[in-house]
Design an enzyme around this catalytic site. Structure first.
Site, PDB file in Angstrom:
ATOM      1  N   HIS A 143       0.858  -1.178   0.000  1.00 57.94           N
ATOM      2  CA  HIS A 143       0.000   0.000   0.000  1.00 57.94           C
ATOM      3  C   HIS A 143       0.902   1.238   0.000  1.00 57.94           C
ATOM      4  CE1 HIS A 143      -3.696   2.158   0.352  1.00 57.94           C
ATOM      5  NE2 HIS A 143      -3.377   2.700   1.517  1.00 57.94           N
ATOM      6  N   GLU A 198       2.441  -0.887   8.036  1.00 57.93           N
ATOM      7  CA  GLU A 198       2.384  -1.950   7.035  1.00 57.93           C
ATOM      8  C   GLU A 198       3.592  -2.869   7.139  1.00 57.93           C
ATOM      9  OE1 GLU A 198       1.355  -2.572   2.300  1.00 57.93           O
ATOM     10  OE2 GLU A 198       2.023  -0.587   2.985  1.00 57.93           O
ATOM     11  N   HIS A 216      -1.527   8.263  -5.049  1.00 57.42           N
ATOM     12  CA  HIS A 216      -2.564   7.449  -4.415  1.00 57.42           C
ATOM     13  C   HIS A 216      -3.917   7.722  -5.064  1.00 57.42           C
ATOM     14  CE1 HIS A 216      -4.828   5.171  -1.711  1.00 57.42           C
ATOM     15  NE2 HIS A 216      -4.464   5.685  -0.547  1.00 57.42           N
ATOM     16  N   PHE A 219      -8.953   4.072   4.917  1.00 56.51           N
ATOM     17  CA  PHE A 219      -9.577   4.773   6.033  1.00 56.51           C
ATOM     18  C   PHE A 219     -10.768   3.951   6.525  1.00 56.51           C
ATOM     19  CE2 PHE A 219      -8.438   9.555   5.216  1.00 56.51           C
ATOM     20  CZ  PHE A 219      -7.108   9.254   5.420  1.00 56.51           C
TER      21      PHE A 219
END
Length: 414
Positions: free
Chosen positions: A303, A314, A340, A401
């Site tokens: 990610h 992560e 992103h 989120f």
């Protein structure tokens, strides 16, 4: 269990308006990030983003239909056409009539909401564009794909923030496995580079703002000097197909979508849980679903947003899920090049991971000049230069989120 393979790919990204252009940029370590031109940034703290460039909707769809679509929908319809063309399914009414659509969208037509609210106030709250709702709702994109290509099966929109595209692939995988459909158009789309949306993310202290002089250096996952993610846009669409169905029609097969895992941190609305347990659980579930062990996964598309909490969290997830195998895992964050794309990012990164498996190439993490060992980022993130190697099995993960974690495993076809 029915196997699911990938037979078509389509993409619109800041690196190019095709899979080929995007992949060439990834291999070259090119950044698609530059100054925002959609609106005046003079009063905004955020000056750069990952805009799609030189996109002409009329190349992929009817011009009149395109005028009624928001940007995120245009990107999705274009990527879907590319993917269907690639799979040899465009115009195949017999297959498409029964096919399904699963599309991830994090937010939807934000620019439609923003622009029409301004016009509404300016008119004294007397005039509303009648196309406002049909353009802004998240399922507009999947609905327009269905209309454009005559797809009459289930048509679903998945909204799990940044995990949306990956979760859409997971739902489509299950639909085909259980025998309800043989073909699914799956992926994600997003276009949220608007003044109000970007400034709203900036208010969360989530966005990079330090490198106005050279935006190509702004996204720096796992680097000690990172200062936030870069807002981007685009779409990625994959054609998923039951293996025997694909073989019977002589389809080109890229790879196998072999596994999916999902979880939720149930911890915080925007921050990942630093203990990494639930993210690791999604990775472990995906490997179990694919029938592989940690030491069989050779490449991991992270990610890797370039925020301090994401990158360190992560890394912790990877260590938990992979154990000792984490030390030899080849990892990269291709967001360092694309930015992103929120709801689209998981699908685009699944395409990149598929190409990595097919071509035997681990993409680089560019701008990784000063690895953040002190911050816990101490694995192999393939700094600045990609690696040619055989890849039989790869993983792509997205973390959204709301605590959403979505993971897919992609294997070389055999």
């Amino acid at each position: 269990m029915r196997r699911v393979v990938i037979t078509g790919l389509g993409a619109v990204t800041p690196l190019g308006n095709s899979v080929e252009e995007t992949w060439a940029g990834i291999k070259a370590g090119k950044s698609g990030i530059g100054p925002i031109t959609y609106y005046d940034t003079s009063v905004s703290a955020i000056k750069y983003g990952g805009q799609v460039k030189d996109f002409e909707a009329e190349k992929y769809m009817d011009a009149q239909a395109a005028r009624k679509m928001a940007r995120f929908t245009k990107y999705a319809v274009a990527a879907a056409k590319m993917a269907l063309d690639d799979a040899g399914l465009t115009g195949n009414a017999e297959v498409l009539d029964k096919a399904a659509i699963y599309l991830g969208v994090g937010i939807g037509g934000f620019e439609v909401t923003e622009n029409n609210c301004v016009k509404w106030y300016e008119s004294g709250k007397k005039r509303v564009n009648p196309m406002t709702i049909p353009q802004l709702i998240p399922n507009e994109a999947s609905g327009n794909i269905a209309i454009a290509f005559g797809v009459h099966g289930p048509c679903h929109t998945i909204a799990t923030a940044c995990s949306s595209g990956t979760d859409a692939l997971g739902d489509a995988l299950d639909l085909i496995r259980c025998g309800r459909r043989d073909v699914c158009i799956a992926g994600g789309t997003e276009s949220t580079i608007t003044g109000y949306c970007v400034d709203s993310f900036a208010a969360l202290q989530a966005l990079s703002r330090a490198r106005v002089d050279d935006p190509t250096k702004a996204c720096r996952p796992f680097d000690k000097d990172r200062d936030g993610f870069v807002m981007s846009e685009g779409s990625g669409i994959l054609i998923l197909e039951e293996y025997e169905h694909a073989k019977k029609r002589g389809a080109k097969i890229y790879a196998e979508l072999a596994g999916y895992g999902g979880s939720n941190d149930a911890y915080h609305l925007t921050a990942p849980n630093p203990d990494g347990v639930q993210g690791a659980a999604a990775m472990t579930e995906a490997m179990k679903d694919a029938g592989v062990s940690p030491d069989q996964v050779q490449y991991y598309n992270a990610h890797g947003t370039s925020t301090h909490k994401n990158d360190s969290g992560e890394t912790q997830m990877i260590k938990i899920a992979f154990g000792d195998a984490a030390k030899k895992l080849h990892i990269s964050s291709t967001k360092s090049m694309t930015g992103h794309m929120l709801g689209a990012t998981g699908a685009v990164e699944a395409i990149i991971t598929t190409k990595a498996v097919v071509e035997g190439f681990v993409p680089p993490t560019i701008n990784l000049d000063n690895q953040d060992y002190e911050g816990g980022c101490d694995l192999d993130y393939t700094p600045n230069k990609g690696i040619e190697m055989n890849i039989d099995c790869a993983m792509s993960a997205t973390l959204g989120f709301g605590g959403h974690n979505g993971v897919v495993v992609i294997k070389k076809i055999n």
